[in-house]
Design a protein around this motif. Structure first.
Motif, short mmCIF file in Angstrom:
data_model
loop_
_atom_site.label_atom_id
_atom_site.label_comp_id
_atom_site.label_asym_id
_atom_site.label_seq_id
_atom_site.Cartn_x
_atom_site.Cartn_y
_atom_site.Cartn_z
N PRO A 1 -15.34 -8.09 -4.68
CA PRO A 1 -14.44 -7.35 -3.86
C PRO A 1 -13.76 -6.19 -4.72
O PRO A 1 -13.32 -6.57 -5.86
N GLU A 2 -13.97 -4.93 -4.26
CA GLU A 2 -13.27 -3.77 -4.97
C GLU A 2 -12.02 -3.39 -4.09
O GLU A 2 -12.24 -3.33 -2.77
N PHE A 3 -10.92 -3.25 -4.56
CA PHE A 3 -9.66 -2.74 -4.03
C PHE A 3 -9.13 -1.39 -4.60
O PHE A 3 -9.24 -1.39 -5.86
N ASN A 4 -8.67 -0.51 -3.85
CA ASN A 4 -7.79 0.53 -4.50
C ASN A 4 -6.38 0.16 -4.24
O ASN A 4 -5.93 -0.28 -3.12
N VAL A 5 -5.63 0.32 -5.16
CA VAL A 5 -4.28 -0.27 -5.49
C VAL A 5 -3.16 1.12 -5.54
O VAL A 5 -3.55 1.72 -6.54
N GLU A 6 -2.39 1.51 -4.59
CA GLU A 6 -1.58 2.61 -4.66
C GLU A 6 -0.04 2.07 -5.23
O GLU A 6 0.56 0.98 -4.79
N THR A 7 0.44 2.57 -6.05
CA THR A 7 1.64 2.42 -6.62
C THR A 7 2.71 3.35 -6.81
O THR A 7 2.13 4.63 -6.89
N VAL A 8 3.91 3.18 -6.51
CA VAL A 8 4.86 4.26 -7.00
C VAL A 8 5.74 3.42 -8.09
O VAL A 8 6.27 2.54 -7.76
N SER A 9 6.16 4.46 -9.01
CA SER A 9 6.95 3.96 -10.26
C SER A 9 8.11 4.75 -10.20
O SER A 9 8.29 6.04 -9.97
N ASP A 10 9.30 3.95 -10.49
CA ASP A 10 10.78 4.87 -10.71
C ASP A 10 11.22 3.95 -11.91
O ASP A 10 11.66 2.62 -11.79
N SER A 11 11.68 4.87 -12.87
CA SER A 11 12.50 4.20 -13.91
C SER A 11 11.53 3.18 -14.44
O SER A 11 12.36 1.91 -14.90
N GLY A 12 10.34 3.16 -14.55
CA GLY A 12 9.77 2.13 -15.53
C GLY A 12 9.29 0.86 -14.50
O GLY A 12 8.64 -0.09 -14.88
N MET A 13 9.71 0.86 -13.27
CA MET A 13 9.75 -0.25 -12.22
C MET A 13 8.42 0.10 -11.35
O MET A 13 8.52 1.20 -10.88
N HIS A 14 7.32 -0.60 -11.27
CA HIS A 14 6.23 -0.25 -10.63
C HIS A 14 6.15 -1.06 -9.18
O HIS A 14 6.10 -2.36 -9.13
N THR A 15 5.93 -0.40 -8.20
CA THR A 15 6.05 -0.90 -6.78
C THR A 15 4.70 -0.77 -6.19
O THR A 15 4.16 0.28 -6.07
N VAL A 16 3.96 -1.87 -5.72
CA VAL A 16 2.73 -1.71 -4.92
C VAL A 16 2.85 -1.56 -3.48
O VAL A 16 3.68 -2.20 -3.01
N VAL A 17 2.42 -0.32 -3.07
CA VAL A 17 2.72 0.44 -1.88
C VAL A 17 1.65 -0.05 -0.79
O VAL A 17 1.65 -0.42 0.48
N ALA B 1 -3.20 -11.16 -8.49
CA ALA B 1 -4.11 -10.82 -9.44
C ALA B 1 -4.07 -9.32 -9.51
O ALA B 1 -4.04 -8.69 -10.65
N LEU B 2 -4.15 -8.60 -8.43
CA LEU B 2 -4.26 -7.14 -8.36
C LEU B 2 -2.89 -6.49 -8.54
O LEU B 2 -2.76 -5.32 -9.58
N ARG B 3 -1.72 -6.82 -8.24
CA ARG B 3 -0.60 -6.54 -8.72
C ARG B 3 -0.25 -6.73 -10.07
O ARG B 3 0.14 -5.93 -10.81
N SER B 4 -0.68 -7.87 -10.56
CA SER B 4 -0.37 -8.06 -12.05
C SER B 4 -1.23 -7.36 -12.83
O SER B 4 -0.74 -6.58 -14.03
N THR B 5 -2.33 -7.09 -12.71
CA THR B 5 -3.28 -6.16 -13.56
C THR B 5 -2.79 -4.64 -13.56
O THR B 5 -2.79 -3.82 -14.42
N VAL B 6 -2.32 -4.25 -12.23
CA VAL B 6 -2.19 -2.73 -11.89
C VAL B 6 -0.86 -2.58 -12.80
O VAL B 6 -0.74 -1.54 -13.48
N ARG B 7 0.10 -3.47 -12.72
CA ARG B 7 1.31 -3.23 -13.31
C ARG B 7 1.47 -3.36 -15.00
O ARG B 7 2.12 -2.61 -15.60
#
Length: 144
Positions: free
Chosen positions: A50-66, A91-97
């Protein structure tokens, strides 16, 4: 240390491409594929899963999966589905962060495409802000 001013987009793309290749090398080494230096993703078999698009927003080096959105790839072995399981989300959050940390992203939006293969997550591509999309390996028509 996070960059106070965003670097030139060409430098960002080149740096992100190198980081994606380094991440692939670390992942393969961690899987125990042997003592020899790992080869880039481009030399692997096609990614299935399965393939997923992961959108994130980063602020002050902290990455939030939205958002995590399944991708549907017509004519591909990869199939989309409604939502990832809790283990897949982790797994997706960990990989992207990890990718964003390696890229030293301090702030802004990012869009990352990840395939969950039997051997683990594989980052297909990433786009930081309005920059260009950078691929871990060049897309091959009919193969991926």
């Amino acid at each position: 240390m996070k960059h106070p001013h965003p670097p030139d987009r060409i430098d960002v793309a080149a740096g992100l491409r190198r980081i994606l290749q380094d991440l692939s090398a670390v992942e393969r080494w961690a899987e125990g594929d042997g003592a020899a230096p790992p080869v880039p993703y481009a030399d692997e078999e096609p990614w299935e899963g399965p393939e997923f698009n992961v959108e994130t927003v980063s602020d002050s080096g902290m990455h939030t999966v939205v958002d995590i959105v399944p991708r549907r790839c017509p004519g591909s072995l990869r199939t989309g589905r409604e939502r990832p399981s809790e283990d897949e989300v982790a797994a997706l959050r960990s990989t992207v962060r990890a990718l964003l940390d390696l890229a030293d992203v301090g702030s802004g939006r990012a869009w990352t495409t990840v395939v969950l293969t039997k051997r683990g997550p594989r980052v297909v591509s990433c786009r930081l802000g309005a920059g260009e999309t950078v691929y871990a390996r060049e897309p091959v028509l009919g193969r991926d």
